[in-house]
Design a protein around this motif. Structure first.
Motif, PDB file in Angstrom:
ATOM      1  N   CYS A  50       1.113  -1.245  -0.424  1.00  0.00           N
ATOM      2  CA  CYS A  50      -0.116  -0.154   0.087  1.00  0.00           C
ATOM      3  C   CYS A  50       0.357   1.095   0.383  1.00  0.00           C
ATOM      4  O   CYS A  50       1.896   1.223   0.896  1.00  0.00           O
ATOM      5  CB  CYS A  50      -1.227  -0.175   1.138  1.00  0.00           C
ATOM      6  SG  CYS A  50      -2.333   1.904   1.339  1.00  0.00           S
TER       7      CYS A  50
ATOM      8  N   ASP B  75      -0.113   4.273   1.254  1.00  0.00           N
ATOM      9  CA  ASP B  75      -0.142   5.199   1.825  1.00  0.00           C
ATOM     10  C   ASP B  75       0.020   4.498   3.241  1.00  0.00           C
ATOM     11  O   ASP B  75       0.754   5.260   3.894  1.00  0.00           O
ATOM     12  CB  ASP B  75      -1.861   5.278   2.183  1.00  0.00           C
ATOM     13  CG  ASP B  75      -2.596   6.392   0.970  1.00  0.00           C
ATOM     14  OD1 ASP B  75      -1.906   6.710   0.331  1.00  0.00           O
ATOM     15  OD2 ASP B  75      -3.741   6.226   1.107  1.00  0.00           O
ATOM     16  N   CYS B  76       0.283   3.330   3.787  1.00  0.00           N
ATOM     17  CA  CYS B  76       1.024   2.963   4.813  1.00  0.00           C
ATOM     18  C   CYS B  76       1.578   1.884   4.992  1.00  0.00           C
ATOM     19  O   CYS B  76       2.086   1.287   6.074  1.00  0.00           O
ATOM     20  CB  CYS B  76      -0.431   2.315   5.617  1.00  0.00           C
ATOM     21  SG  CYS B  76      -1.805   0.850   5.174  1.00  0.00           S
TER      22      CYS B  76
ATOM     23  N   GLY C 107       0.581  -1.564   4.157  1.00  0.00           N
ATOM     24  CA  GLY C 107       0.132  -2.380   4.806  1.00  0.00           C
ATOM     25  C   GLY C 107       0.218  -3.421   3.405  1.00  0.00           C
ATOM     26  O   GLY C 107      -0.012  -3.252   1.582  1.00  0.00           O
TER      27      GLY C 107
ATOM     28  N   CYS D 268      -6.354  -2.410   0.063  1.00  0.00           N
ATOM     29  CA  CYS D 268      -5.025  -2.474   1.661  1.00  0.00           C
ATOM     30  C   CYS D 268      -6.567  -3.536   2.685  1.00  0.00           C
ATOM     31  O   CYS D 268      -7.112  -2.567   2.759  1.00  0.00           O
ATOM     32  CB  CYS D 268      -4.948  -1.117   1.602  1.00  0.00           C
ATOM     33  SG  CYS D 268      -3.320  -1.493   3.373  1.00  0.00           S
TER      34      CYS D 268
ATOM     35  N   CYS E 187      -5.777  -0.069   6.050  1.00  0.00           N
ATOM     36  CA  CYS E 187      -5.834   0.767   5.511  1.00  0.00           C
ATOM     37  C   CYS E 187      -7.206   0.767   4.832  1.00  0.00           C
ATOM     38  O   CYS E 187      -7.937   1.840   5.451  1.00  0.00           O
ATOM     39  CB  CYS E 187      -5.547   2.413   5.525  1.00  0.00           C
ATOM     40  SG  CYS E 187      -4.732   2.171   3.738  1.00  0.00           S
TER      41      CYS E 187
HETATM   42 ZN   LIG Z   1      -2.790   0.731   3.279  1.00  0.00          ZN
END
Ligand SMILES: [Zn+2]
Ligand SMILES: [Zn+2]
Length: 303
Positions: free
Chosen positions: A188, A190-191, A193, A216, A219
């Protein structure tokens, strides 16, 4: 030739969901002017000398402008271990500290770019109308008047501060390719993950038949692009393009026929297999994908 991308993958693993109290605690820690001033002082120190970026307790207190050492120590203690790290040389920003400061800097610039859309020289790959680009509130979008969107992605407002629309678009393209590199590896953007990845039939009337989607597990971030995007960063594709004089990194996404031309076909239902075909000059590159967009095989043939 086979390839299995597994950077973010562990089948069947579930992602731990952040403890909501811990998350709100992290935000609360930053809701204080003194603590933000401490982070700012550490950024200033890094800007001044990236090699000698650590500040001692007294240097940091001085730069933050707080005379009361007890009060300063209290606030520093709130940041330590989360946003600030103590090293042998002194205090520095931690990973989370750098990320938070980066996010604040990225979002707080005023931009001179007109949020009204600007016309581009390119035409829409789906209907031949002229394309227009707009940038507003950190989102850049390129599309035509028939509501065909060929790119929509986030660009930090700070990045737009000293860039023209052309520069913003080429930055957005590079960011898009970098994101594709991560998501095709199951990570991911963004995070960090792990992602569930899937090739699915599309339900639009455009010429794209299959989409590459990612969700994801940690998140919930969702991405969707044409299935061709799954091969964009593969060495076989990059090398094929290079051999035919196409610099993939330099191209804006909507000028890559691969992403707009419906070159993906399903070659087998069980197990699900997809073929992405790329043609240049008199040569054809076929890439075979599984149901998660992982490239299993590549083949070049001369027609
Ligand atoms: Zn994520
Ligand atoms: Zn169009």
């Amino acid at each position: 030739m086979t390839d299995e991308s597994t950077a973010g993958d562990r089948e069947g693993a579930t992602e731990p969901v952040e403890d909501a109290a811990a998350v709100s605690d992290a935000f609360a820690t930053l809701g204080d002017e003194t603590r933000v001033a401490i982070l700012e002082a550490l950024v200033e120190a890094r800007r001044g000398d990236p090699e000698e970026r650590a500040l001692t307790f007294s240097e940091l207190r001085e730069r933050t402008g707080i005379d009361d050492s007890g009060r300063f120590n209290y606030h520093l203690g709130k940041l330590r271990g989360r946003f600030v790290e103590e090293t042998d040389e002194g205090y520095v920003l931690s990973y989370a500290g750098r990320e938070v400061v980066g996010a604040i800097l990225a979002g707080t610039y005023d931009t001179d770019v007109d949020p009204e859309s600007e016309p581009l020289d390119d035409t829409c790959p789906f209907c031949d109308e002229g394309l227009r680009a707009s940038f507003d509130a950190g989102e850049v979008a390129v599309g035509c008047e028939n509501d065909h969107t060929v790119m929509r992605t986030s660009v930090a407002p700070s990045a737009a501060a000293d860039r023209s629309m052309d520069d913003i678009l080429s930055l957005a393209a590079r960011q898009t390719y970098t994101m594709i590199e991560l998501v095709t590896g199951g990570v991911c953007t963004d995070c960090s993950g792990r992602l569930d990845r899937e090739i699915v039939p599309t339900e639009t009337e455009l010429s794209i038949d299959y989409a590459f989607t990612t969700t994801c597990r940690r998140c919930g971030a969702f991405t969707s692009s044409s299935a061709g995007a799954a091969v964009l960063r593969h060495p076989a594709f990059v090398g094929f393009c290079h051999d035919h004089g196409i610099d993939v990194v330099d191209r804006l996404p909507w000028t890559l026929p691969l992403l707009t031309d419906g070159e993906t076909t399903r070659t087998s239902a069980d197990p699900p297999r997809y073929r992405v075909r790329v043609e240049a000059d008199d040569e054809v590159l076929d890439l075979t994908l599984d149901e998660r967009g992982v490239i299993l095989d590549t083949e070049r043939t001369t027609s």
